[in-house]
Design a protein around this motif. Structure first.
Motif, mmCIF file in Angstrom:
data_model
loop_
_atom_site.group_PDB
_atom_site.id
_atom_site.type_symbol
_atom_site.label_atom_id
_atom_site.label_comp_id
_atom_site.label_asym_id
_atom_site.label_seq_id
_atom_site.Cartn_x
_atom_site.Cartn_y
_atom_site.Cartn_z
ATOM 1 N N PHE A 245 0.840 -1.201 0.000
ATOM 2 C CA PHE A 245 0.000 0.000 0.000
ATOM 3 C C PHE A 245 0.881 1.260 0.000
ATOM 4 O O PHE A 245 0.603 2.218 -0.731
ATOM 5 N N THR A 246 1.947 1.245 0.792
ATOM 6 C CA THR A 246 2.891 2.374 0.810
ATOM 7 C C THR A 246 3.473 2.609 -0.577
ATOM 8 O O THR A 246 3.580 3.749 -1.050
ATOM 9 N N GLN A 247 3.840 1.522 -1.256
ATOM 10 C CA GLN A 247 4.410 1.634 -2.604
ATOM 11 C C GLN A 247 3.370 2.148 -3.602
ATOM 12 O O GLN A 247 3.660 3.024 -4.424
ATOM 13 N N GLU A 274 -8.836 4.397 -1.735
ATOM 14 C CA GLU A 274 -9.620 3.208 -1.361
ATOM 15 C C GLU A 274 -9.311 2.043 -2.299
ATOM 16 O O GLU A 274 -9.152 0.888 -1.864
ATOM 17 N N THR A 275 -9.220 2.347 -3.595
ATOM 18 C CA THR A 275 -8.908 1.305 -4.577
ATOM 19 C C THR A 275 -7.516 0.741 -4.338
ATOM 20 O O THR A 275 -7.308 -0.481 -4.376
ATOM 21 N N LEU A 276 -6.535 1.604 -4.108
ATOM 22 C CA LEU A 276 -5.161 1.149 -3.901
ATOM 23 C C LEU A 276 -5.049 0.298 -2.639
ATOM 24 O O LEU A 276 -4.259 -0.658 -2.590
ATOM 25 N N PHE A 277 -5.824 0.628 -1.618
ATOM 26 C CA PHE A 277 -5.829 -0.175 -0.399
ATOM 27 C C PHE A 277 -6.320 -1.587 -0.701
ATOM 28 O O PHE A 277 -5.770 -2.579 -0.213
ATOM 29 N N GLN A 278 -7.355 -1.672 -1.541
ATOM 30 C CA GLN A 278 -7.870 -2.988 -1.945
ATOM 31 C C GLN A 278 -6.815 -3.762 -2.735
ATOM 32 O O GLN A 278 -6.595 -4.958 -2.499
ATOM 33 N N VAL A 279 -6.169 -3.076 -3.679
ATOM 34 C CA VAL A 279 -5.165 -3.730 -4.528
ATOM 35 C C VAL A 279 -3.994 -4.233 -3.687
ATOM 36 O O VAL A 279 -3.443 -5.309 -3.944
ATOM 37 N N ALA A 280 -3.609 -3.486 -2.662
ATOM 38 C CA ALA A 280 -2.486 -3.868 -1.801
ATOM 39 C C ALA A 280 -2.737 -5.209 -1.117
ATOM 40 O O ALA A 280 -1.798 -5.954 -0.812
ATOM 41 N N HIS A 281 -4.008 -5.526 -0.855
ATOM 42 C CA HIS A 281 -4.374 -6.781 -0.197
ATOM 43 C C HIS A 281 -4.695 -7.891 -1.200
ATOM 44 O O HIS A 281 -5.014 -9.017 -0.800
ATOM 45 N N ASP A 282 -4.624 -7.583 -2.474
ATOM 46 C CA ASP A 282 -4.969 -8.541 -3.527
ATOM 47 C C ASP A 282 -3.736 -9.389 -3.870
ATOM 48 O O ASP A 282 -2.663 -8.845 -4.133
ATOM 49 N N PRO A 283 -3.856 -10.733 -3.886
ATOM 50 C CA PRO A 283 -2.728 -11.584 -4.277
ATOM 51 C C PRO A 283 -2.212 -11.276 -5.683
ATOM 52 O O PRO A 283 -1.060 -11.567 -6.012
ATOM 53 N N ASP A 284 -3.088 -10.707 -6.517
ATOM 54 C CA ASP A 284 -2.706 -10.372 -7.894
ATOM 55 C C ASP A 284 -2.307 -8.906 -8.039
ATOM 56 O O ASP A 284 -2.425 -8.331 -9.127
ATOM 57 N N CYS A 285 -1.838 -8.302 -6.968
ATOM 58 C CA CYS A 285 -1.452 -6.880 -6.985
ATOM 59 C C CYS A 285 -0.503 -6.561 -8.135
ATOM 60 O O CYS A 285 -0.694 -5.597 -8.871
#
Length: 316
Positions: A245-247, A274-285
């Motif tokens: 998420f930081t990245q 909000e979207t980036l927070f979701q992506v950070a937790h996604d295995p397919d980030c």
């Protein structure tokens, strides 16, 4: 011998630069004519030299260059510097190219870009065209003391590292990193699908590991999210959701917006954070970041391709 070659090249570049108006905030030369590339078409001695000239006032610069180098321009020269600048700023990637020019005994092409346009591309990756060139080793032959430009050049390199980290596993080699970085501006590039060598990125990186290390070494040493074992040429990064998420939050604005567009369902209208927070937790980030890059690059590469085809049709 290497030092003699370097000095000889420097003199060649400076002599070529002397044929152009002096008002440049940045001038650099890149490509296979400067840095050796692997592959069958790797004749460095006779390769075309690719220059980019960054100027504060494109109208004034083109006006002077038309007087000095009228023959360099296509039919557009009869329309004058204001029209040339308008085409430069509003079509393609903000660059106006003159190509296939014999200068000081070498075949060259040169692109002209506004300092402001370049800074925007370096910071936000609006086109990732000249910014992409500057993520790979280039030979800077002239640069003024513009603090904003220098800061943007540094920011572009740090953004390239961050984007590559997001697409790499937890541990990887220097070569893996540099291949990922060198490929950023080719993601979705029309030329890599039709025409150009598919192994181009490998050909750029493999003979130039030392130059990439020189470009990125200090950034890697200072980055708090990576363990850089420079002696072994190995890196380990933080792949936790918090680290990712930081990245993601430090990525250039254009790429963040592309990621948001990919992930935001119709009608949801979530904000980017909000979207980036979701992506950070996604295995397919990493895959999401790669797709965002592809969408960013394909748009600008198709614009450039159409522009070149149009100019070639008009001048043939």
């Amino acid at each position: 011998m290497a030092l003699q070659t370097l000095q000889s090249s420097w003199v060649t570049f400076r002599k070529i630069l002397s044929h152009f108006p002096e008002e440049l905030s940045l001038a650099f030369v890149y490509g296979s004519g400067v840095y050796r590339q692997a592959g069958p078409s790797s004749d460095q001695k006779n390769a075309m030299l690719d220059f980019v000239f960054t100027v504060d006032d494109p109208v004034a610069w083109h006006s002077k260059n038309l007087k000095k180098n009228w023959s360099h321009y296509s039919f557009l020269k009869v329309l004058g510097p204001k029209i040339i600048t308008s085409i430069q700023n509003n079509y393609g990637a903000g660059v106006y190219y003159n190509s296939l020019i014999m200068c000081n005994g070498r075949l060259i092409k040169y692109g002209v870009i506004s300092t402001n346009v370049l800074i925007e591309d370096l910071l936000n990756w609006n086109n990732l065209y000249i910014a992409g060139r500057l993520q790979k080793p280039v030979k800077i032959i002239s640069m003024n003391e513009d603090v904003t430009l220098r800061s943007a050049l540094d920011r572009n390199l740090k953004s390239a590292v961050t984007a590559a980290f997001l697409m790499l596993p937890e541990s990887f080699s220097e070569e893996d990193l540099f291949i990922e970085i060198a490929g950023l501006s080719y993601s979705g590039d029309f030329r890599m699908v039709v025409g150009e060598d598919k192994t181009k990125v490998l050909n750029i990186v493999k003979p130039n590991i030392a130059h990439f290390r020189e470009l990125y070494g200090s950034i890697l040493q200072e980055n708090p999210q990576v363990v850089y074992k420079s002696q072994q040429g190995w890196l380990e990064i933080d792949k936790s959701p918090e680290g990712q998420f930081t990245q993601l939050m430090t990525l250039p604005k254009s790429l963040q917006q592309q990621i948001n567009h990919i992930m935001d369902p119709p009608g949801k209208n979530r904000d980017v954070e909000e979207t980036l927070f979701q992506v950070a937790h996604d295995p397919d980030c990493g895959d999401v970041v790669r797709l965002g890059l592809k969408k960013s690059v394909i748009y600008s590469s198709l614009k450039l391709h159409k522009m070149w085809k149009g100019w070639l049709r008009k001048t043939s």
